[in-house]
Enzyme design. Structure first.
Site, PDB file in Angstrom:
ATOM      1  N   THR A 134       0.684  -1.250   0.095  1.00 22.92           N
ATOM      2  CA  THR A 134       0.135  -0.042   0.020  1.00 22.92           C
ATOM      3  C   THR A 134       0.767   1.448   0.145  1.00 22.92           C
ATOM      4  O   THR A 134       1.970   1.372   0.412  1.00 22.92           O
ATOM      5  CB  THR A 134      -0.913   0.055   1.254  1.00 22.92           C
ATOM      6  OG1 THR A 134      -1.333   1.091   1.270  1.00 22.92           O
ATOM      7  CG2 THR A 134      -0.081  -0.266   2.491  1.00 22.92           C
ATOM      8  N   ASP A 135       0.206   2.086  -0.444  1.00 17.03           N
ATOM      9  CA  ASP A 135       0.866   3.805  -0.282  1.00 17.03           C
ATOM     10  C   ASP A 135       1.003   4.274   1.157  1.00 17.03           C
ATOM     11  O   ASP A 135       1.886   5.132   1.501  1.00 17.03           O
ATOM     12  CB  ASP A 135       0.121   4.638  -1.380  1.00 17.03           C
ATOM     13  CG  ASP A 135      -1.158   4.993  -0.938  1.00 17.03           C
ATOM     14  OD1 ASP A 135      -1.613   4.293  -0.055  1.00 17.03           O
ATOM     15  OD2 ASP A 135      -1.829   5.544  -1.528  1.00 17.03           O
ATOM     16  N   GLU A 136       0.250   3.593   1.931  1.00 14.51           N
ATOM     17  CA  GLU A 136       0.010   4.155   3.469  1.00 14.51           C
ATOM     18  C   GLU A 136       1.653   3.923   4.219  1.00 14.51           C
ATOM     19  O   GLU A 136       1.746   4.412   5.214  1.00 14.51           O
ATOM     20  CB  GLU A 136      -1.061   3.491   4.096  1.00 14.51           C
ATOM     21  CG  GLU A 136      -2.166   3.495   3.361  1.00 14.51           C
ATOM     22  CD  GLU A 136      -3.531   3.446   4.218  1.00 14.51           C
ATOM     23  OE1 GLU A 136      -3.479   3.457   5.420  1.00 14.51           O
ATOM     24  OE2 GLU A 136      -4.501   3.193   3.521  1.00 14.51           O
ATOM     25  N   TYR A 160      -2.163  -0.521  10.978  1.00 11.52           N
ATOM     26  CA  TYR A 160      -2.301  -1.245   9.722  1.00 11.52           C
ATOM     27  C   TYR A 160      -0.858  -0.836   8.778  1.00 11.52           C
ATOM     28  O   TYR A 160      -0.262  -1.705   8.368  1.00 11.52           O
ATOM     29  CB  TYR A 160      -3.597  -0.494   8.953  1.00 11.52           C
ATOM     30  CG  TYR A 160      -3.394  -1.173   7.503  1.00 11.52           C
ATOM     31  CD1 TYR A 160      -3.614  -2.151   6.971  1.00 11.52           C
ATOM     32  CD2 TYR A 160      -3.383   0.033   6.315  1.00 11.52           C
ATOM     33  CE1 TYR A 160      -3.345  -2.743   5.471  1.00 11.52           C
ATOM     34  CE2 TYR A 160      -3.377  -0.230   5.084  1.00 11.52           C
ATOM     35  CZ  TYR A 160      -3.259  -1.607   4.697  1.00 11.52           C
ATOM     36  OH  TYR A 160      -3.455  -1.905   3.609  1.00 11.52           O
ATOM     37  N   LYS A 164       1.884  -3.376   7.287  1.00 14.92           N
ATOM     38  CA  LYS A 164       2.300  -3.572   5.975  1.00 14.92           C
ATOM     39  C   LYS A 164       3.882  -3.112   5.534  1.00 14.92           C
ATOM     40  O   LYS A 164       4.553  -3.880   4.648  1.00 14.92           O
ATOM     41  CB  LYS A 164       1.480  -2.831   4.943  1.00 14.92           C
ATOM     42  CG  LYS A 164       0.092  -3.179   4.985  1.00 14.92           C
ATOM     43  CD  LYS A 164      -0.200  -4.565   4.315  1.00 14.92           C
ATOM     44  CE  LYS A 164      -0.210  -4.764   2.964  1.00 14.92           C
ATOM     45  NZ  LYS A 164      -0.569  -5.856   2.381  1.00 14.92           N
TER      46      LYS A 164
END
Ligand code: NAD
Ligand code: TYD
Length: 355
Positions: A134-136, A160, A164
């Protein structure tokens, strides 16, 4: 045709990927999914009877099971979608995020390493472990900052995102240390059909149709870069085929929107498709207390995948959003199936204290 072990294929993106892959005869697929609350086997109902698709219920953390499946089906590639994926849930209950996203990915890597080391030189060379991230992991951008590139430092802010990020680091380490042929993709917020209605877009559609309030965290000015799920799935297949081993690819929609703009667009589409006299769905918008640690802005610079692999998103946000709203209108059986007691309990837990 190559054989792929796909994990988490009963969830939103995994199911869309499997359906597309089977429709185009891209891959022979074994889908390993634990069937958590976020999954729905109905997503894959149209594959009943497809001899090139098999489903196995199980956990990616179960190294014995994963090793058994690898030796049994001898996949050419592994695509890891399996994850706990919702930021708000990670704030209430972070532990399962560590278990699945970190330990699960680690165990999957371990099983893959032992399997890969025993393959013939030809099969070893062609093997790929594609990890979906993810970009997060890149953290939050200032309004005027440049979009995330593949070499943007990781600064995850939520449990989260941290889980990741940890998984991504293990994937990187397995390439550098063991030469396992890995690939990683970091994508922005996906939207489209079959997304579980805890996420902003389906939650807004279903709440609006139920006449419930539309919760917007904080001032609604947080920005996400929305990517249509089918564009994402096409990018994943391209990376699998042509991506350079050990590299990461950012995938984004080139489509930054504030949350308030997204919710207003959905309301406008519903006003057209399901009109009610003297009523606009936007009157249901309700600003509620913010998510703790809420990242302000995400934006992906996807020039690498565009230039190196020739990918670019095809869907524009207005038509993609319209298709998405129409899908939820047309699939009330799917909606009823996911609107279980457990889902109602989640809504209570996340929103009751925000009213
Ligand atoms: P999802 O929550 O809809 O589905 C996740 C799937 O994984 C479910 O079917 C679930 O049963 C399965 N799963 C969970 N734990 C498992 C375990 N231990 N073993 C096996 N299966 C397990 O998620 P999604 O939105 O489809 O996301 C897929 C991947 O893409 C995730 O890795 C997520 O981090 C990443 N991602 C998603 C988005 C997005 O906008 N949805 C954006 C960027 C990255
Ligand atoms: P979400 O769909 O949960 O994805 P992510 O947190 O992974 O980006 O949320 C998208 C944006 O919408 C995020 O800025 C939080 C916001 N949001 C709301 O304003 N209200 C809601 O009820 C939800 C679920 C999200």
């Amino acid at each position: 045709m190559l054989t792929a072990l796909v994990t988490g294929g009963a969830g939103f993106i995994g199911a869309n990927f499997i359906l597309l892959a089977r429709k185009n005869d891209w891959l022979n697929i074994i889908n390993l999914d634990k069937l958590t609350y976020a999954s729905n086997l109905e997503n894959l109902a149209e594959l009943r009877g497809d001899r090139n698709y098999n489903f196995v219920q199980g956990d990616i953390s179960n190294i014995e099971l994963v090793s058994y499946l690898l030796n049994q089906y001898k996949p050419d590639v592994i695509i890891n979608f399996a994850a706990e994926s919702h930021v708000d849930r990670s704030i209430f209950s972070p532990q399962v995020f560590i278990q699945t996203n970190v330990v699960g990915t680690f165990n999957l890597l371990e099983a893959s390493r032992f399997y890969w080391q025993k393959l013939s030189p030809q099969k070893q060379q062609n093997f790929r472990f594609l990890h979906i991230s993810t970009d997060e992991v890149y953290g939050s951008l200032q309004a005027d900052a440049a979009a995330f590139k593949e070499d943007t430092p990781y600064t995850p802010n939520s449990p989260y995102a941290s889980s990741k990020a940890a998984a991504d680091h293990f994937v990187r380490a397995y390439y550098h240390t063991y030469k396992l042929p890995t690939l990683t993709t970091n994508c922005s917020n996906n939207y489209g059909m079959r997304q579980f209605p805890e996420k902003l877009i389906p939650l807004t559609i279903l709440n609006a149709l139920d006449g419930k309030y539309l919760p917007i965290y904080g001032d609604g000015q947080n920005i996400r870069d929305w990517l249509y799920v089918i564009d994402h799935c096409e990018a994943i297949y391209l990376v699998l085929q042509q991506g350079k081993i050990g590299e990461t690819y950012n995938i984004g929609g080139m489509n930054e929107q504030t949350n308030l703009a997204v919710v207003n667009k959905i309301c406008g589409i519903l006003d057209e498709l399901v009109p009610k006299p003297n009523f606009s769905y936007s009157s249901l918008i309700n600003f509620v207390p913010d998510r703790p640690g809420h990242d302000r802005r995400y934006a992906i610079d996807c020039s690498k995948i565009k230039h190196d692999l020739g990918w670019q998103p095809k869907e524009n946000f207005d038509s993609g959003l319209r298709k998405t709203v129409q899908w939820y209108l047309d699939n009330s059986a799917w909606v009823n199936q996911v609107s279980t007691g457990a889902y109602q309990n989640w809504l209570k837990q996340n929103y009751e204290n925000r009213k």
